[in-house]
Write an enzyme that holds these catalytic residues in place. Structure first.
Site, PDB file in Angstrom:
ATOM      1  N   ASP A  69     -14.699   6.053   1.342  1.00  0.00           N
ATOM      2  CA  ASP A  69     -14.974   4.819   2.081  1.00  0.00           C
ATOM      3  C   ASP A  69     -14.231   3.640   1.463  1.00  0.00           C
ATOM      4  O   ASP A  69     -13.667   3.752   0.380  1.00  0.00           O
ATOM      5  CB  ASP A  69     -16.489   4.562   2.113  1.00  0.00           C
ATOM      6  CG  ASP A  69     -17.140   5.269   3.287  1.00  0.00           C
ATOM      7  OD1 ASP A  69     -16.828   4.878   4.426  1.00  0.00           O
ATOM      8  OD2 ASP A  69     -17.911   6.214   3.071  1.00  0.00           O
ATOM      9  N   ASP A 126     -11.210  -4.523   2.827  1.00  0.00           N
ATOM     10  CA  ASP A 126     -12.135  -3.413   2.591  1.00  0.00           C
ATOM     11  C   ASP A 126     -13.606  -3.834   2.736  1.00  0.00           C
ATOM     12  O   ASP A 126     -14.455  -3.012   3.063  1.00  0.00           O
ATOM     13  CB  ASP A 126     -11.888  -2.794   1.210  1.00  0.00           C
ATOM     14  CG  ASP A 126     -10.661  -1.885   1.210  1.00  0.00           C
ATOM     15  OD1 ASP A 126     -10.447  -1.189   2.223  1.00  0.00           O
ATOM     16  OD2 ASP A 126      -9.931  -1.870   0.211  1.00  0.00           O
ATOM     17  N   GLY A 186     -10.820 -13.455 -13.198  1.00  0.00           N
ATOM     18  CA  GLY A 186      -9.881 -12.344 -13.106  1.00  0.00           C
ATOM     19  C   GLY A 186      -9.420 -11.873 -14.454  1.00  0.00           C
ATOM     20  O   GLY A 186     -10.005 -12.205 -15.490  1.00  0.00           O
ATOM     21  N   ASP A 203     -10.108   0.265   7.311  1.00  0.00           N
ATOM     22  CA  ASP A 203      -8.837  -0.429   7.500  1.00  0.00           C
ATOM     23  C   ASP A 203      -7.707   0.570   7.261  1.00  0.00           C
ATOM     24  O   ASP A 203      -7.793   1.459   6.418  1.00  0.00           O
ATOM     25  CB  ASP A 203      -8.712  -1.668   6.596  1.00  0.00           C
ATOM     26  CG  ASP A 203      -8.835  -1.363   5.120  1.00  0.00           C
ATOM     27  OD1 ASP A 203      -9.464  -0.350   4.760  1.00  0.00           O
ATOM     28  OD2 ASP A 203      -8.295  -2.135   4.320  1.00  0.00           O
ATOM     29  N   CYS A 240       0.827  -1.203   0.000  1.00  0.00           N
ATOM     30  CA  CYS A 240       0.000   0.000   0.000  1.00  0.00           C
ATOM     31  C   CYS A 240       0.861   1.252   0.000  1.00  0.00           C
ATOM     32  O   CYS A 240       0.362   2.358  -0.187  1.00  0.00           O
ATOM     33  CB  CYS A 240      -0.947  -0.006   1.189  1.00  0.00           C
ATOM     34  SG  CYS A 240      -2.124  -1.364   1.118  1.00  0.00           S
TER      35      CYS A 240
HETATM   36 CO    CO Z   1      -9.637   0.506   2.962  1.00  0.00          CO
HETATM   37 CO    CO Z   2      -8.004  -0.940   0.474  1.00  0.00          CO
END
Ligand code: CO
Ligand code: CO
Length: 341
Positions: free
Chosen positions: A45, A86, A134, A223, A13
């Protein structure tokens, strides 16, 4: 042995687009009016929410990134745990996932990519959902993640805008994985046990989000990922028009993290996060800056709960082995702001 992180400029991330750049990208984007779209992109969000009209909501989200560890199986697992997070952060239950894979096929070969996919598939099995399909492309850098759909009862939905003054804040996983990932990427990881603890944390599903969704007094949840605790807490403050009072000493951090903090090993994203949220926070010490702005990959849930719900929340956290110590409170104030004391 191929080292996956060598093929990526940044990982996990921590390779998110910086908050300021993201704002520019989203500026002028019009969502339009859609009656069934309960949550769109207005409050940052964790997932989009579509009202199915029968008391049930459809949650939809996607997350993918560049390699954060060298082992392809672990990379697949971490990316999957992070993407599922998420759905849990909204109080929902994942239903199925689709893989998103970019791979330098000539350089790395198809075999390694299949290991990444097997890692993700194992996590999906652990979460009780199928990896149902996918899309893959031949790319210059490897990246991987999932698009996940899930369901949630209307009354269990947790967004960034539901927090209330007086709420207690909890964080379910320790901070610091960004620093660990930076050390790993620079080939200067001084402590194998510290890495093992970070890996364990990144591999842990945030499935307690589903149980926390059923607790009425849990008012907001998200998160903590690339924007760090500071950034994701600020989304709640902004969404709910509140201020936060963080207790620095209570914020959980990886055991043994001092070895990196003392030598100022942190990823570039930390500075970008600080630049984005600095004006909305009280003055930080160097340590607080490094920790609060540390980009988490597959980080924990940040929970805002009414004091009456504290024991229910702590019971769920305890059963899961997460930190049960409140890290601060939310209070009303003119502008969204984070005080650190
Ligand atoms: Co998140
Ligand atoms: Co995320």
């Amino acid at each position: 042995m191929v080292k996956l992180t060598e093929f990526a400029r940044g990982g996990g991330c921590g390779c998110k687009v910086a908050p300021a750049e993201l704002q520019k990208m989203l500026a002028g984007l019009r969502q339009g009016e859609h009656g069934a779209l309960l949550v769109g992109n207005s409050h940052n969000d964790d997932a989009a929410v579509w009202n199915l009209g029968n008391g049930q909501l459809l949650l939809s989200t996607t997350d993918f990134f560049l390699p954060v560890v060298d082992d392809p199986f672990d990379f697949g697992r971490i990316a999957a745990v992070n993407a599922l997070s998420d759905i849990y952060a909204m109080g929902g239950k994942p239903a199925f996932a689709l893989a998103i894979l970019g791979w330098p096929v000539e350089k790395l070969g198809a075999e390694l990519a299949s290991v990444v996919l097997r890692g993700a598939s194992q996590v999906c099995a652990e979460a009780g959902i199928p990896l149902a399909g996918g899309h893959t492309i031949d790319a210059t850098e490897p990246f991987f993640g999932l698009a996940v759909n899930g369901f949630c009862e209307v009354k269990h939905l947790k967004t960034n805008s539901g927090a209330q003054s007086g709420d207690i804040l909890y964080l379910s996983k320790p901070l610091g994985v960004g620093m660990v990932n930076a050390a790993l990427k620079r080939g200067s990881m001084p402590d194998a046990e510290l890495f093992a603890r970070a890996l364990e944390s990144m591999l842990k599903l945030n499935r307690i989000g589903e149980a926390l969704g059923r607790v009425e007094g849990v008012h907001a949840m998200t998160d903590v990922t690339g924007f760090g605790l500071a950034g994701h807490l600020f989304e709640i403050c902004k969404g709910s028009s509140l201020q936060a009072n963080l207790k620095w000493a209570m914020i959980p951090r990886l055991e043994g993290l001092e070895v990196l903090m003392n030598s100022y090993v942190f990823p570039d994203m930390t500075t970008r996060n600080f630049n984005a949220y600095n004006q909305n926070m009280s003055e930080l010490s160097a340590e607080a800056l490094m920790l609060l702005c540390d980009p988490q990959t597959s980080g924990g849930l940040l929970i805002a709960a009414a004091p009456e719900a504290a024991s229910a929340v702590e019971e769920i956290l305890r059963a899961d082995g997460g930190s049960i110590i409140p890290i601060g409170t939310l209070l009303s104030g003119k502008e969204p702001f984070i005080f650190v004391e």
